[in-house]
Scaffold this motif. Structure first.
Motif, PDB file in Angstrom:
ATOM      1  N   VAL A  15      15.399 -31.360 -18.921  1.00 17.46           N
ATOM      2  CA  VAL A  15      15.578 -32.752 -18.482  1.00 17.46           C
ATOM      3  C   VAL A  15      15.255 -32.864 -16.997  1.00 17.46           C
ATOM      4  O   VAL A  15      14.579 -33.803 -16.560  1.00 17.46           O
ATOM      5  N   GLY A  16      15.704 -31.894 -16.212  1.00 20.71           N
ATOM      6  CA  GLY A  16      15.372 -31.873 -14.785  1.00 20.71           C
ATOM      7  C   GLY A  16      13.873 -31.834 -14.559  1.00 20.71           C
ATOM      8  O   GLY A  16      13.334 -32.507 -13.689  1.00 20.71           O
ATOM      9  N   LYS A  17      13.197 -31.047 -15.371  1.00 19.01           N
ATOM     10  CA  LYS A  17      11.735 -30.954 -15.294  1.00 19.01           C
ATOM     11  C   LYS A  17      11.095 -32.300 -15.641  1.00 19.01           C
ATOM     12  O   LYS A  17      10.150 -32.734 -14.979  1.00 19.01           O
ATOM     13  N   LEU A  18      11.607 -32.980 -16.637  1.00 14.94           N
ATOM     14  CA  LEU A  18      11.068 -34.280 -17.043  1.00 14.94           C
ATOM     15  C   LEU A  18      11.239 -35.320 -15.933  1.00 14.94           C
ATOM     16  O   LEU A  18      10.289 -36.044 -15.600  1.00 14.94           O
ATOM     17  N   VAL A  19      12.416 -35.387 -15.340  1.00 19.36           N
ATOM     18  CA  VAL A  19      12.674 -36.330 -14.234  1.00 19.36           C
ATOM     19  C   VAL A  19      11.727 -36.023 -13.081  1.00 19.36           C
ATOM     20  O   VAL A  19      11.085 -36.922 -12.509  1.00 19.36           O
ATOM     21  N   SER A  20      11.596 -34.762 -12.744  1.00 19.48           N
ATOM     22  CA  SER A  20      10.705 -34.336 -11.667  1.00 19.48           C
ATOM     23  C   SER A  20       9.259 -34.748 -11.955  1.00 19.48           C
ATOM     24  O   SER A  20       8.562 -35.274 -11.086  1.00 19.48           O
TER      25      SER A  20
END
Length: 136
Positions: free
Chosen positions: A106-111
């Motif tokens: 999810v962090g990767k997606l937001v980034s």
């Protein structure tokens, strides 16, 4: 009005290219983090570089229709921008995962979403301006 549609067309092409880059980036990142067990940030650097190579190859000709050769000042600008975007992306992942407790994917997606938006604006205004031949 014609310039307005040309910019929308560029944005659309950039988006399609971005989706391809994101698939490459996310796939490499997922394999390295989930299957190989590699660290979060090393995986981010490797996966981002894979997406970046795809991005330059496709965007320079298809999205921005540059007239510059492959090895040009444009390539240097592209690398500088993308190194900055990689660092920004890593910072966003750190904030999302380490500080806010999001799952690492999810962090990767937001980034990815935030970095892609900034990258388009700077690519359009600075990297692929098409002011003529700029060779090294």
């Amino acid at each position: 009005m014609k310039e307005h549609w040309a910019e929308i067309k560029k944005l659309f092409k950039f988006g399609i290219t971005g989706i391809m880059n994101t698939v490459v980036d996310f796939a490499v990142y997922t394999v390295l983090v989930s299957l190989v067990g590699m660290g979060l940030y090393v995986s981010q650097v490797i996966s981002y570089c894979c997406g970046m190579l795809n991005s330059y190859a496709v965007n320079r000709k298809w999205t921005f229709d540059t007239k510059n050769g492959f090895f040009s000042l444009e390539l240097v600008k592209f690398i500088v921008l993308n190194l900055a975007m990689m660092l920004l992306g890593m910072g966003i992942i750190y904030l999302c995962v380490e500080q806010m407790g999001f799952h690492k994917l999810v962090g990767k997606l937001v980034s990815t979403v935030l970095v892609m938006a900034i990258n388009f604006v700077v690519s359009n205004l600075w990297v692929f301006r098409n002011k003529g031949e700029e060779t090294l």
